[in-house]
Enzyme design. Structure first.
Site, mmCIF file in Angstrom:
data_model
loop_
_atom_site.group_PDB
_atom_site.id
_atom_site.type_symbol
_atom_site.label_atom_id
_atom_site.label_comp_id
_atom_site.label_asym_id
_atom_site.label_seq_id
_atom_site.Cartn_x
_atom_site.Cartn_y
_atom_site.Cartn_z
ATOM 1 N NE ARG A 1 -31.001 8.929 0.382
ATOM 2 C CZ ARG A 1 -31.403 7.802 -0.192
ATOM 3 N NH1 ARG A 1 -32.683 7.473 -0.195
ATOM 4 N NH2 ARG A 1 -30.522 6.995 -0.755
ATOM 5 C CG HIS B 1 -28.556 11.937 -2.505
ATOM 6 N ND1 HIS B 1 -28.493 10.641 -3.003
ATOM 7 C CD2 HIS B 1 -28.324 11.833 -1.182
ATOM 8 C CE1 HIS B 1 -28.249 9.804 -2.005
ATOM 9 N NE2 HIS B 1 -28.138 10.504 -0.891
ATOM 10 C CG ASN C 1 -29.388 10.072 -6.730
ATOM 11 O OD1 ASN C 1 -29.110 10.314 -5.558
ATOM 12 N ND2 ASN C 1 -28.778 10.663 -7.744
ATOM 13 C CG HIS D 1 -27.964 9.593 8.284
ATOM 14 N ND1 HIS D 1 -26.833 8.864 7.937
ATOM 15 C CD2 HIS D 1 -28.479 10.050 7.110
ATOM 16 C CE1 HIS D 1 -26.679 8.889 6.627
ATOM 17 N NE2 HIS D 1 -27.660 9.598 6.104
#
Length: 328
Positions: free
Chosen positions: A65, A69, A94, A191
């Site tokens: 992840r 980001h 975040n 995911h």
């Protein structure tokens, strides 16, 4: 005349495609960039991730992840790691990002081995790959040679996809970085690993509609009661729930099966099934008869390479930070 127009049209489409590819593929990155300057760079990152993963497996999806980001704000330049007021770290999207200690650990070891050589941005990209491998996912060759960015602003995180985002908006954000609809579905398939907090989806269970029980009609009714038990209306909003029910710690295509069965946790994820433009791609990952199948492992590795070269900084465009959380 029509033939000339057709040729011009296809040349224009080809030119646009080539330009998009140039925007995504970082200039100066290549597989094995550190083979001479720091030969053990990739093995040091790998062993560091493995060490942290053994004591806390949840760090794997966290590192994956983090890479997403990072890349979707200023490109893959480790700007998400920078400390300070109003930096990317402090932005709401975040606040749940974890795994910084893994990057710091790897960086400290690399600085001892080859001072000032390996960028924090490359460590993040390699750690994401290594995390997927540890979850029995695919391995892919990561181009390296990125340099670290100097800008990190919380206000720039609007480019990240939100958990309520429409498919059209998701496609627009991905396209801005040269990633197509198939890349979108493939990368959201990440995911298959990890969890999310009740606060990011419980509104779908109680206050989504004004009729019936108030739940999101795209959720399988039998699944609603299970989710309500995990996330009571007045319960702990920070409780973690698997994004891929039944397979949160294993990299596989079951995430797409859950979308088909109305068991997507995040609204933005479930929309990949309810939207016709993305449903076909989900079906191809599921091997639906009559459609050309897609191999999730293969496609994920390819899309990750594309994403990992978004906005790459090389040469004088960036720096090699000695401490990942601070600008030199």
């Amino acid at each position: 005349m029509e033939g000339v127009y057709t040729k011009q049209k296809y040349f224009f489409v080809f030119l646009l495609s080539a330009m998009a590819g140039t925007l995504v593929q970082g200039q100066g990155t290549r597989v094995g960039f550190y083979s001479r300057t720091c030969p053990r760079a990739e093995s040091i990152v790998r062993s560091t991730v493995q060490s942290h993963f053994r004591s806390n497996p949840s760090v794997g999806p966290a590192l994956l992840r983090m890479h997403f980001h990072d890349c979707f704000v200023h490109g893959c330049d480790a700007s998400i790691l920078i400390d300070g007021p109003n930096t990317e770290k402090t932005a709401p999207p975040n606040l749940g990002v974890r795994g910084y200690e893994v990057i710091d650990d790897a960086k400290a070891q690399l600085e001892a081995e080859c001072p000032g050589v390996v960028s924090c941005a490359d460590i993040v990209a390699l750690a994401a790959r290594d995390s997927v491998v540890l979850a029995n996912g695919p391995n892919w060759r990561v181009p390296t040679g990125r340099r670290d960015g100097r800008v990190s602003l919380a206000s720039d995180t609007t480019t990240l996809v939100g958990f309520r985002e429409s498919v059209d908006s998701q496609k627009e954000k991905f396209a801005a970085f040269g990633l197509n609809t198939q890349d979108l579905v493939t990368l959201v398939g990440g995911h298959t690993l990890g969890t999310t907090a009740c606060q990011f989806f419980s509104y779908r269970l109680y206050n989504f509609t004004t009729t019936g029980n108030g739940d999101d009609p795209s959720i399988n009714p039998a699944f609603v009661s299970q989710l309500r038990a995990l996330c009571p209306q007045d319960g702990d909003r920070t409780r973690r729930v698997a994004l891929d029910t039944g397979s949160a710690n294993r990299f596989d295509s079951s995430f797409f099966g859950n979308l088909r069965n109305g068991r997507g946790i995040l609204e933005s994820d479930q929309k990949l099934w309810t939207d016709a433009s993305t449903r076909t791609i989900v079906q191809r990952f599921l091997g639906v008869r009559g459609l050309r199948s897609l191999n999730f492992n293969v496609e994920f590795g390819q899309s990750m390479v594309k994403m990992s070269n978004i906005g790459v900084k090389t040469g004088a465009e960036g720096e090699i930070r000695r401490i990942c959380s601070a600008i030199n």
